[in-house]
Design a protein around this motif. Structure first.
Motif, PDB file in Angstrom:
ATOM      1  N   THR A  97       0.824  -1.207   0.000  1.00  0.00           N
ATOM      2  CA  THR A  97       0.000   0.000   0.000  1.00  0.00           C
ATOM      3  C   THR A  97       0.857   1.255   0.000  1.00  0.00           C
ATOM      4  OG1 THR A  97      -0.093   0.280   2.413  1.00  0.00           O
ATOM      5  CG2 THR A  97      -1.714  -1.221   1.423  1.00  0.00           C
ATOM      6  N   ASP A  98       0.322   2.323  -0.568  1.00  0.00           N
ATOM      7  CA  ASP A  98       1.024   3.609  -0.539  1.00  0.00           C
ATOM      8  C   ASP A  98       1.190   4.112   0.894  1.00  0.00           C
ATOM      9  OD1 ASP A  98       1.406   3.690  -3.247  1.00  0.00           O
ATOM     10  OD2 ASP A  98      -0.049   5.273  -3.651  1.00  0.00           O
ATOM     11  N   VAL A  99       0.248   3.759   1.771  1.00  0.00           N
ATOM     12  CA  VAL A  99       0.371   4.178   3.173  1.00  0.00           C
ATOM     13  C   VAL A  99       1.615   3.552   3.786  1.00  0.00           C
ATOM     14  CG1 VAL A  99      -0.731   4.239   5.433  1.00  0.00           C
ATOM     15  CG2 VAL A  99      -2.126   4.364   3.386  1.00  0.00           C
ATOM     16  N   GLY A 100       1.834   2.261   3.528  1.00  0.00           N
ATOM     17  CA  GLY A 100       3.016   1.595   4.054  1.00  0.00           C
ATOM     18  C   GLY A 100       4.293   2.115   3.432  1.00  0.00           C
ATOM     19  N   ILE A 101       4.248   2.380   2.138  1.00  0.00           N
ATOM     20  CA  ILE A 101       5.439   2.836   1.422  1.00  0.00           C
ATOM     21  C   ILE A 101       5.841   4.239   1.846  1.00  0.00           C
ATOM     22  CG2 ILE A 101       6.349   3.479  -0.853  1.00  0.00           C
ATOM     23  CD1 ILE A 101       4.470   1.291  -2.017  1.00  0.00           C
ATOM     24  N   LYS A 102       4.884   5.192   1.777  1.00  0.00           N
ATOM     25  CA  LYS A 102       5.248   6.611   1.936  1.00  0.00           C
ATOM     26  C   LYS A 102       4.271   7.396   2.796  1.00  0.00           C
ATOM     27  CE  LYS A 102       3.227   7.175  -2.677  1.00  0.00           C
ATOM     28  NZ  LYS A 102       3.533   7.444  -4.088  1.00  0.00           N
ATOM     29  N   GLY A 103       3.491   6.687   3.613  1.00  0.00           N
ATOM     30  CA  GLY A 103       2.579   7.349   4.530  1.00  0.00           C
ATOM     31  C   GLY A 103       3.138   7.394   5.939  1.00  0.00           C
ATOM     32  N   LEU A 104       2.313   7.869   6.872  1.00  0.00           N
ATOM     33  CA  LEU A 104       2.711   8.045   8.265  1.00  0.00           C
ATOM     34  C   LEU A 104       1.664   7.434   9.176  1.00  0.00           C
ATOM     35  CD1 LEU A 104       3.500  11.800   7.696  1.00  0.00           C
ATOM     36  CD2 LEU A 104       5.270  10.111   8.164  1.00  0.00           C
ATOM     37  N   ASP A 105       2.093   6.983  10.342  1.00  0.00           N
ATOM     38  CA  ASP A 105       1.200   6.345  11.315  1.00  0.00           C
ATOM     39  C   ASP A 105       1.318   7.032  12.661  1.00  0.00           C
ATOM     40  OD1 ASP A 105      -0.274   4.391  10.129  1.00  0.00           O
ATOM     41  OD2 ASP A 105       0.860   2.702  10.911  1.00  0.00           O
ATOM     42  N   LEU A 106       0.187   7.441  13.233  1.00  0.00           N
ATOM     43  CA  LEU A 106       0.191   8.104  14.528  1.00  0.00           C
ATOM     44  C   LEU A 106      -0.294   7.155  15.615  1.00  0.00           C
ATOM     45  CD1 LEU A 106       0.658  10.880  15.933  1.00  0.00           C
ATOM     46  CD2 LEU A 106      -1.804  11.287  15.656  1.00  0.00           C
ATOM     47  N   TYR A 107       0.484   7.070  16.702  1.00  0.00           N
ATOM     48  CA  TYR A 107       0.121   6.275  17.882  1.00  0.00           C
ATOM     49  C   TYR A 107       0.087   7.187  19.107  1.00  0.00           C
ATOM     50  CZ  TYR A 107       0.447   1.655  15.718  1.00  0.00           C
ATOM     51  OH  TYR A 107       0.218   0.528  14.962  1.00  0.00           O
ATOM     52  N   CYS A 108      -0.713   6.801  20.104  1.00  0.00           N
ATOM     53  CA  CYS A 108      -0.849   7.573  21.345  1.00  0.00           C
ATOM     54  C   CYS A 108      -0.563   6.660  22.540  1.00  0.00           C
ATOM     55  CB  CYS A 108      -2.261   8.150  21.435  1.00  0.00           C
ATOM     56  SG  CYS A 108      -2.549   9.188  22.883  1.00  0.00           S
ATOM     57  N   TRP A 109       0.150   7.172  23.523  1.00  0.00           N
ATOM     58  CA  TRP A 109       0.465   6.413  24.729  1.00  0.00           C
ATOM     59  C   TRP A 109      -0.751   6.389  25.647  1.00  0.00           C
ATOM     60  CZ3 TRP A 109       3.461   2.887  26.616  1.00  0.00           C
ATOM     61  CH2 TRP A 109       3.612   2.725  27.997  1.00  0.00           C
ATOM     62  N   GLU A 110      -1.215   5.202  25.982  1.00  0.00           N
ATOM     63  CA  GLU A 110      -2.398   5.053  26.821  1.00  0.00           C
ATOM     64  C   GLU A 110      -2.066   4.615  28.242  1.00  0.00           C
ATOM     65  OE1 GLU A 110      -5.518   5.733  26.149  1.00  0.00           O
ATOM     66  OE2 GLU A 110      -5.103   6.407  24.109  1.00  0.00           O
ATOM     67  N   GLY A 111      -0.791   4.483  28.555  1.00  0.00           N
ATOM     68  CA  GLY A 111      -0.412   3.985  29.875  1.00  0.00           C
ATOM     69  C   GLY A 111      -0.522   2.478  29.914  1.00  0.00           C
ATOM     70  N   ASN A 112      -0.174   1.894  31.047  1.00  0.00           N
ATOM     71  CA  ASN A 112      -0.225   0.434  31.219  1.00  0.00           C
ATOM     72  C   ASN A 112       0.576  -0.282  30.134  1.00  0.00           C
ATOM     73  OD1 ASN A 112      -2.032   0.644  33.474  1.00  0.00           O
ATOM     74  ND2 ASN A 112      -3.713   0.954  32.028  1.00  0.00           N
ATOM     75  N   GLY A 113       1.657   0.355  29.685  1.00  0.00           N
ATOM     76  CA  GLY A 113       2.524  -0.276  28.701  1.00  0.00           C
ATOM     77  C   GLY A 113       1.951  -0.365  27.312  1.00  0.00           C
ATOM     78  N   GLN A 114       0.986   0.475  26.979  1.00  0.00           N
ATOM     79  CA  GLN A 114       0.303   0.326  25.691  1.00  0.00           C
ATOM     80  C   GLN A 114       0.354   1.580  24.833  1.00  0.00           C
ATOM     81  OE1 GLN A 114      -3.908  -0.545  25.896  1.00  0.00           O
ATOM     82  NE2 GLN A 114      -3.920  -1.438  23.852  1.00  0.00           N
ATOM     83  N   TRP A 115       0.822   1.385  23.602  1.00  0.00           N
ATOM     84  CA  TRP A 115       0.684   2.385  22.555  1.00  0.00           C
ATOM     85  C   TRP A 115      -0.512   2.002  21.700  1.00  0.00           C
ATOM     86  CZ3 TRP A 115       3.369   6.815  22.181  1.00  0.00           C
ATOM     87  CH2 TRP A 115       4.575   6.922  22.891  1.00  0.00           C
ATOM     88  N   ARG A 116      -1.419   2.949  21.480  1.00  0.00           N
ATOM     89  CA  ARG A 116      -2.630   2.659  20.701  1.00  0.00           C
ATOM     90  C   ARG A 116      -2.601   3.411  19.373  1.00  0.00           C
ATOM     91  NH1 ARG A 116      -7.530   0.452  21.325  1.00  0.00           N
ATOM     92  NH2 ARG A 116      -7.180   0.033  23.526  1.00  0.00           N
ATOM     93  N   PHE A 117      -2.937   2.692  18.312  1.00  0.00           N
ATOM     94  CA  PHE A 117      -3.017   3.284  16.979  1.00  0.00           C
ATOM     95  C   PHE A 117      -4.120   4.339  16.949  1.00  0.00           C
ATOM     96  CE2 PHE A 117      -5.052   2.871  12.663  1.00  0.00           C
ATOM     97  CZ  PHE A 117      -4.088   3.588  11.974  1.00  0.00           C
ATOM     98  N   VAL A 118      -3.803   5.523  16.411  1.00  0.00           N
ATOM     99  CA  VAL A 118      -4.780   6.605  16.280  1.00  0.00           C
ATOM    100  C   VAL A 118      -5.345   6.633  14.865  1.00  0.00           C
ATOM    101  CG1 VAL A 118      -5.159   9.100  16.407  1.00  0.00           C
ATOM    102  CG2 VAL A 118      -3.647   7.985  18.063  1.00  0.00           C
ATOM    103  N   ASN A 119      -4.457   6.817  13.890  1.00  0.00           N
ATOM    104  CA  ASN A 119      -4.894   6.860  12.489  1.00  0.00           C
ATOM    105  C   ASN A 119      -3.659   6.981  11.610  1.00  0.00           C
ATOM    106  OD1 ASN A 119      -6.629   6.790  10.337  1.00  0.00           O
ATOM    107  ND2 ASN A 119      -7.737   8.655  10.856  1.00  0.00           N
ATOM    108  N   SER A 120      -3.858   6.742  10.308  1.00  0.00           N
ATOM    109  CA  SER A 120      -2.783   6.882   9.325  1.00  0.00           C
ATOM    110  C   SER A 120      -2.945   8.178   8.541  1.00  0.00           C
ATOM    111  CB  SER A 120      -2.791   5.708   8.342  1.00  0.00           C
ATOM    112  OG  SER A 120      -2.469   4.503   8.987  1.00  0.00           O
ATOM    113  N   ALA A 121      -1.831   8.703   8.087  1.00  0.00           N
ATOM    114  CA  ALA A 121      -1.834   9.822   7.143  1.00  0.00           C
ATOM    115  C   ALA A 121      -1.577   9.230   5.763  1.00  0.00           C
ATOM    116  CB  ALA A 121      -0.752  10.834   7.509  1.00  0.00           C
ATOM    117  N   ARG A 122      -2.623   9.221   4.942  1.00  0.00           N
ATOM    118  CA  ARG A 122      -2.533   8.574   3.632  1.00  0.00           C
ATOM    119  C   ARG A 122      -1.991   9.538   2.586  1.00  0.00           C
ATOM    120  NH1 ARG A 122      -8.462   6.132   3.044  1.00  0.00           N
ATOM    121  NH2 ARG A 122      -8.961   8.005   4.242  1.00  0.00           N
ATOM    122  N   PRO A 123      -0.949   9.144   1.878  1.00  0.00           N
ATOM    123  CA  PRO A 123      -0.354  10.038   0.889  1.00  0.00           C
ATOM    124  C   PRO A 123      -1.165  10.095  -0.395  1.00  0.00           C
ATOM    125  CG  PRO A 123       0.755   7.933   0.844  1.00  0.00           C
ATOM    126  CD  PRO A 123      -0.261   7.854   1.950  1.00  0.00           C
TER     127      PRO A 123
END
Length: 358
Positions: A97-123
């Motif tokens: 996918t173009d997202v994997g090739i040249k896009g961006l991924d945003l994650y947020c720290w939720e505590g308890n050792g967990q990063w949670r996916f927020v959304n992708s920036a699609r090119p």
């Protein structure tokens, strides 16, 4: 008079709405960048030192300009996060996918050792501007932004509400001291994760909450000794060597021990993990490839056994027998991993790395 008051009220509301829609952009170079083996690069989002530009093989050098495995860390109380970026090459492939090739991924720290996916920036092209998330409560959050896997970056800016704050992260997660350094092939570089956060080095980084450095070079994990020298300069907790899919038997016999000893000479006690060539799904039908995989895996084990007989310590071996599962559903083209394949790889490798770190 009433009409004038109504008109004035509407203008005020319209002005407030415009103000609420304003974004202020900040250059991402102001914030910590994770996933680099060296700071001596010609540009910020490159992976090998600029001194190798005329020394490394051209395909290896070009791939080193991809930002695979890198991530920006920041903190903000904005109700929206937007991104502007320009890709270096504007690459496109028919199996990723173009997202994997040249896009961006945003994650947020939720505590308890967990990063949670927020959304992708699609090119949409070489130059892009995307609002990744909106309508959030205005509270402080810690973010991690994964960069493109199969392209590089000319520039990157993070947009937040004009009246909000954007600052340095307050927590040291993923832990940056003594990162895990991976060396390998197209699969390691991230082929073919649907989005950057699903590359298995990024999955492993989140699971272990430790910085991972991705030195995967598509088709070019061929035991180039200059890469071993770059790796040897990193104060790593573990070195993971996953080059077998690209290295020929001849290259392994010629370079594998030297590659290992370059690292070992500077890190006599650091664990080094070797991983077998995956049992690709199409090898159940393609007999030539099946024999080649078997020959390479036999060569890997042969060299490792010799090293162990020479009393080399802290060497770990991971068999690929259970890497992709038994259902044949973990690749996009019989070779490169889907997100399912990436997760299964992480499931297999994470416990060994965790054990090695201890």
């Amino acid at each position: 008079m009433m009409k004038q008051f109504f008109f004035f009220t509407m203008l005020c509301l319209f002005g407030i709405q415009l103000q609420a829609q304003q974004l202020t952009y900040y250059d991402a170079s102001c914030f910590p960048l994770l996933g680099k083996a060296t700071q001596d690069t010609g540009a910020r989002y490159e992976r090998l030192p600029d001194s190798l530009k005329n020394i490394s093989r051209p395909p290896l050098w070009n791939l080193s300009r991809n930002s695979a495995g890198m991530a920006i860390r920041f903190r903000s109380n904005s109700t929206r996060i937007a991104l502007k970026w320009e890709n270096l090459f504007n690459n496109h492939m028919n199996h990723m996918t173009d997202v994997g090739i040249k896009g961006l991924d945003l994650y947020c720290w939720e505590g308890n050792g967990q990063w949670r996916f927020v959304n992708s920036a699609r090119p949409t092209g070489k130059t892009n501007q995307v609002t990744v998330i909106a309508n959030m409560q205005p509270k402080e959050r810690e973010y991690m932004l994964y960069l493109p896997l199969y392209d590089g970056l000319v520039s990157l800016s993070i947009g937040v509400d004009s009246l909000s704050s954007i600052d340095q992260p307050q927590i040291n997660y993923p832990v940056c001291e003594k990162p895990i350094v991976f060396y390998g092939t197209s699969i390691l570089q991230g082929g073919c994760a649907s989005r950057p956060g699903m590359a298995h080095t990024n999955i492993i980084s989140r699971r272990l909450n430790r910085e991972c450095i991705n030195l995967g070079f598509s088709g070019n994990g061929q035991l180039d000794l200059e890469v071993a020298r770059v790796m040897a300069e990193v104060d790593a907790s573990v070195f993971v060597l996953d080059f077998v899919p690209n290295a020929s038997v001849e290259q392994m016999k010629e370079r594998m021990e030297t590659f290992y000893r370059i690292i070992r000479s500077k890190h006599p006690d650091t664990p080094v993990v070797f991983i077998e060539d995956p049992i690709f799904t199409h090898t159940f039908y393609d007999e030539r490839i099946a024999k080649e995989v078997q020959r390479k895996n036999d060569t890997l084990k042969e060299i490792l056994n010799r090293l162990k007989k020479e009393n080399e310590k802290n060497i770990f071996f991971i068999s690929s027998k259970k890497m992709l599962g038994e259902d044949g559903e973990a690749t996009i083209d019989g070779i490169h991993f889907t997100d399912l394949g990436m997760m299964r790889y992480a499931d297999l490798v994470c416990p060994i790395i965790k054990k090695a770190i201890k």
